[in-house]
Design a protein around this motif. Sequence first.
Motif, PDB file in Angstrom:
ATOM      1  N   LEU A   1     -10.468  -5.989  -3.378  1.00 32.36           N
ATOM      2  CA  LEU A   1      -9.170  -5.809  -4.028  1.00 32.36           C
ATOM      3  C   LEU A   1      -8.337  -7.054  -3.775  1.00 32.36           C
ATOM      4  CD1 LEU A   1      -8.415  -2.225  -2.657  1.00 32.36           C
ATOM      5  CD2 LEU A   1      -9.520  -2.813  -4.802  1.00 32.36           C
ATOM      6  N   HIS A   2      -7.710  -7.566  -4.827  1.00 30.27           N
ATOM      7  CA  HIS A   2      -6.847  -8.741  -4.707  1.00 30.27           C
ATOM      8  C   HIS A   2      -5.553  -8.478  -5.459  1.00 30.27           C
ATOM      9  CE1 HIS A   2      -5.422 -12.833  -4.480  1.00 30.27           C
ATOM     10  NE2 HIS A   2      -5.238 -12.800  -5.787  1.00 30.27           N
ATOM     11  N   LEU A   3      -4.428  -8.567  -4.768  1.00 35.77           N
ATOM     12  CA  LEU A   3      -3.120  -8.329  -5.368  1.00 35.77           C
ATOM     13  C   LEU A   3      -2.527  -9.648  -5.845  1.00 35.77           C
ATOM     14  CD1 LEU A   3      -0.865  -6.264  -5.966  1.00 35.77           C
ATOM     15  CD2 LEU A   3       0.050  -6.793  -3.687  1.00 35.77           C
ATOM     16  N   GLN A   4      -2.220  -9.718  -7.125  1.00 35.63           N
ATOM     17  CA  GLN A   4      -1.632 -10.930  -7.714  1.00 35.63           C
ATOM     18  C   GLN A   4      -0.105 -10.806  -7.652  1.00 35.63           C
ATOM     19  OE1 GLN A   4      -3.636 -10.604 -11.500  1.00 35.63           O
ATOM     20  NE2 GLN A   4      -5.225 -12.029 -10.866  1.00 35.63           N
ATOM     21  N   HIS A   5       0.419 -10.962  -6.453  1.00 37.02           N
ATOM     22  CA  HIS A   5       1.844 -10.737  -6.200  1.00 37.02           C
ATOM     23  C   HIS A   5       2.186 -11.527  -4.936  1.00 37.02           C
ATOM     24  CE1 HIS A   5       5.647  -8.796  -5.746  1.00 37.02           C
ATOM     25  NE2 HIS A   5       5.311  -7.582  -6.155  1.00 37.02           N
ATOM     26  N   THR A   6       3.301 -12.261  -4.938  1.00 37.33           N
ATOM     27  CA  THR A   6       3.623 -13.108  -3.781  1.00 37.33           C
ATOM     28  C   THR A   6       4.590 -12.476  -2.795  1.00 37.33           C
ATOM     29  OG1 THR A   6       5.440 -14.202  -4.942  1.00 37.33           O
ATOM     30  CG2 THR A   6       3.235 -15.228  -5.098  1.00 37.33           C
ATOM     31  N   SER A   7       5.084 -11.287  -3.093  1.00 40.42           N
ATOM     32  CA  SER A   7       6.021 -10.659  -2.157  1.00 40.42           C
ATOM     33  C   SER A   7       5.660  -9.192  -1.903  1.00 40.42           C
ATOM     34  CB  SER A   7       7.463 -10.786  -2.667  1.00 40.42           C
ATOM     35  OG  SER A   7       7.596 -10.231  -3.949  1.00 40.42           O
ATOM     36  N   ALA A   8       4.366  -8.925  -1.864  1.00 35.45           N
ATOM     37  CA  ALA A   8       3.843  -7.607  -1.504  1.00 35.45           C
ATOM     38  C   ALA A   8       2.487  -7.807  -0.840  1.00 35.45           C
ATOM     39  CB  ALA A   8       3.707  -6.722  -2.741  1.00 35.45           C
ATOM     40  N   SER A   9       2.027  -6.784  -0.158  1.00 34.90           N
ATOM     41  CA  SER A   9       0.772  -6.858   0.592  1.00 34.90           C
ATOM     42  C   SER A   9      -0.122  -5.675   0.272  1.00 34.90           C
ATOM     43  CB  SER A   9       1.048  -6.818   2.100  1.00 34.90           C
ATOM     44  OG  SER A   9       1.945  -7.800   2.491  1.00 34.90           O
ATOM     45  N   LEU A  10      -1.388  -5.838   0.608  1.00 36.28           N
ATOM     46  CA  LEU A  10      -2.340  -4.738   0.595  1.00 36.28           C
ATOM     47  C   LEU A  10      -2.698  -4.427   2.036  1.00 36.28           C
ATOM     48  CD1 LEU A  10      -4.889  -5.822  -2.166  1.00 36.28           C
ATOM     49  CD2 LEU A  10      -3.047  -4.136  -2.360  1.00 36.28           C
ATOM     50  N   LEU A  11      -2.823  -3.158   2.346  1.00 39.36           N
ATOM     51  CA  LEU A  11      -3.308  -2.816   3.668  1.00 39.36           C
ATOM     52  C   LEU A  11      -3.944  -1.440   3.668  1.00 39.36           C
ATOM     53  CD1 LEU A  11      -0.483  -1.854   6.125  1.00 39.36           C
ATOM     54  CD2 LEU A  11       0.006  -2.381   3.783  1.00 39.36           C
ATOM     55  N   ILE A  12      -4.814  -1.268   4.640  1.00 36.53           N
ATOM     56  CA  ILE A  12      -5.398   0.042   4.916  1.00 36.53           C
ATOM     57  C   ILE A  12      -4.646   0.550   6.132  1.00 36.53           C
ATOM     58  CG2 ILE A  12      -7.458   1.276   5.662  1.00 36.53           C
ATOM     59  CD1 ILE A  12      -9.087  -0.871   4.146  1.00 36.53           C
ATOM     60  N   GLN A  13      -4.063   1.742   5.972  1.00 34.75           N
ATOM     61  CA  GLN A  13      -3.216   2.254   7.035  1.00 34.75           C
ATOM     62  C   GLN A  13      -3.337   3.770   7.101  1.00 34.75           C
ATOM     63  OE1 GLN A  13      -1.788   2.150  10.096  1.00 34.75           O
ATOM     64  NE2 GLN A  13      -1.382   0.088   9.378  1.00 34.75           N
ATOM     65  N   GLU A  14      -2.829   4.329   8.170  1.00 36.01           N
ATOM     66  CA  GLU A  14      -2.847   5.775   8.337  1.00 36.01           C
ATOM     67  C   GLU A  14      -2.104   6.455   7.197  1.00 36.01           C
ATOM     68  OE1 GLU A  14      -1.105   9.156  11.343  1.00 36.01           O
ATOM     69  OE2 GLU A  14      -1.821   7.287  12.205  1.00 36.01           O
ATOM     70  N   ASN A  15      -2.722   7.506   6.644  1.00 31.82           N
ATOM     71  CA  ASN A  15      -2.087   8.218   5.537  1.00 31.82           C
ATOM     72  C   ASN A  15      -1.632   9.622   5.931  1.00 31.82           C
ATOM     73  OD1 ASN A  15      -4.506   9.584   5.663  1.00 31.82           O
ATOM     74  ND2 ASN A  15      -5.225   8.974   3.648  1.00 31.82           N
ATOM     75  N   ALA A  16      -1.712   9.976   7.204  1.00 36.06           N
ATOM     76  CA  ALA A  16      -1.338  11.329   7.636  1.00 36.06           C
ATOM     77  C   ALA A  16       0.118  11.394   8.093  1.00 36.06           C
ATOM     78  CB  ALA A  16      -2.261  11.792   8.753  1.00 36.06           C
ATOM     79  N   ASP A  17       0.529  10.501   8.942  1.00 39.35           N
ATOM     80  CA  ASP A  17       1.881  10.541   9.508  1.00 39.35           C
ATOM     81  C   ASP A  17       2.727   9.424   8.899  1.00 39.35           C
ATOM     82  OD1 ASP A  17       4.189  10.651  10.993  1.00 39.35           O
ATOM     83  OD2 ASP A  17       3.212  10.429  12.934  1.00 39.35           O
ATOM     84  N   PRO A  18       3.705   9.742   8.048  1.00 34.04           N
ATOM     85  CA  PRO A  18       4.528   8.706   7.415  1.00 34.04           C
ATOM     86  C   PRO A  18       5.359   7.898   8.414  1.00 34.04           C
ATOM     87  CG  PRO A  18       5.350  10.903   6.880  1.00 34.04           C
ATOM     88  CD  PRO A  18       4.068  11.087   7.627  1.00 34.04           C
ATOM     89  N   GLU A  19       5.504   8.406   9.633  1.00 35.65           N
ATOM     90  CA  GLU A  19       6.275   7.664  10.642  1.00 35.65           C
ATOM     91  C   GLU A  19       5.602   6.333  10.978  1.00 35.65           C
ATOM     92  OE1 GLU A  19       9.711   7.128  12.096  1.00 35.65           O
ATOM     93  OE2 GLU A  19       9.268   9.134  11.346  1.00 35.65           O
ATOM     94  N   VAL A  20       4.282   6.267  10.858  1.00 36.03           N
ATOM     95  CA  VAL A  20       3.567   5.010  11.091  1.00 36.03           C
ATOM     96  C   VAL A  20       4.073   3.944  10.125  1.00 36.03           C
ATOM     97  CG1 VAL A  20       1.316   3.863  10.934  1.00 36.03           C
ATOM     98  CG2 VAL A  20       1.493   6.116  12.010  1.00 36.03           C
ATOM     99  N   ARG A  21       4.187   4.283   8.854  1.00 35.52           N
ATOM    100  CA  ARG A  21       4.652   3.328   7.853  1.00 35.52           C
ATOM    101  C   ARG A  21       6.124   2.978   8.058  1.00 35.52           C
ATOM    102  NH1 ARG A  21       1.325   6.959   5.644  1.00 35.52           N
ATOM    103  NH2 ARG A  21       2.917   8.131   4.498  1.00 35.52           N
ATOM    104  N   ARG A  22       6.928   3.953   8.455  1.00 38.13           N
ATOM    105  CA  ARG A  22       8.346   3.662   8.744  1.00 38.13           C
ATOM    106  C   ARG A  22       8.463   2.725   9.954  1.00 38.13           C
ATOM    107  NH1 ARG A  22       9.016   9.051   6.618  1.00 38.13           N
ATOM    108  NH2 ARG A  22       8.716  10.020   8.663  1.00 38.13           N
ATOM    109  N   ASP A  23       7.627   2.934  10.969  1.00 41.60           N
ATOM    110  CA  ASP A  23       7.639   2.044  12.136  1.00 41.60           C
ATOM    111  C   ASP A  23       7.243   0.623  11.747  1.00 41.60           C
ATOM    112  OD1 ASP A  23       8.493   3.973  13.935  1.00 41.60           O
ATOM    113  OD2 ASP A  23       6.483   4.389  14.725  1.00 41.60           O
ATOM    114  N   LEU A  24       6.233   0.486  10.888  1.00 47.52           N
ATOM    115  CA  LEU A  24       5.848  -0.848  10.419  1.00 47.52           C
ATOM    116  C   LEU A  24       7.007  -1.511   9.676  1.00 47.52           C
ATOM    117  CD1 LEU A  24       2.197  -0.221   9.213  1.00 47.52           C
ATOM    118  CD2 LEU A  24       2.906  -1.862  10.949  1.00 47.52           C
ATOM    119  N   GLU A  25       7.686  -0.760   8.839  1.00 51.18           N
ATOM    120  CA  GLU A  25       8.825  -1.306   8.101  1.00 51.18           C
ATOM    121  C   GLU A  25       9.928  -1.752   9.064  1.00 51.18           C
ATOM    122  OE1 GLU A  25      10.424  -3.093   5.370  1.00 51.18           O
ATOM    123  OE2 GLU A  25       8.854  -1.789   4.596  1.00 51.18           O
TER     124      GLU A  25
END
Length: 148
Positions: free
Chosen positions: A41-65
């Motif tokens: 997978l390749h994202l053609q965008h200069t201000s966004a990312s691709l990642l594989i991350q936990e999809n169960a607890d949304p707090e993980v994504r909020r902590d990353l942010e």
Amino acid sequence: MLEQSVHELELRTRGRGFYEFTGQVQALLEQTGFETGLATLHLQHTSASLLIQENADPEVRRDLERFFARLAPDGDPLFQHTSEGEDDMPAHVRTALTAVNLNIPIQNRRLALGTWQGIYLWEHRQDRTAGTLCFILLGKNLVKTADG
């Protein structure tokens, strides 16, 4: 013999945040008939990312942010590139520190992801945007498709 199939997905966001699209990638994989191989997978965008991350607890994504907000804050006077707003250069920094490419093995016609893993587009800008995802499959295909 190995075969290759190339596809594009248009991914739209509503602004800064995580957008899971695992299901879209898996559905496209199932349509192609690849049994084993590698999905790139390749994202053609200069201000966004691709990642594989936990999809169960949304707090993980909020902590990353929260972590990245501290690491590359909007409006930091260090940044001179602000032509598109105070979040422009911090978004580029966040992208540079993460990734715009992912490689995921294919096993038994499925993406070889762990139980709690999902594929995300991480938008780093405040405003809604869109990015094109180039999706390449390489592997053993059981079903011949018109484009592969």
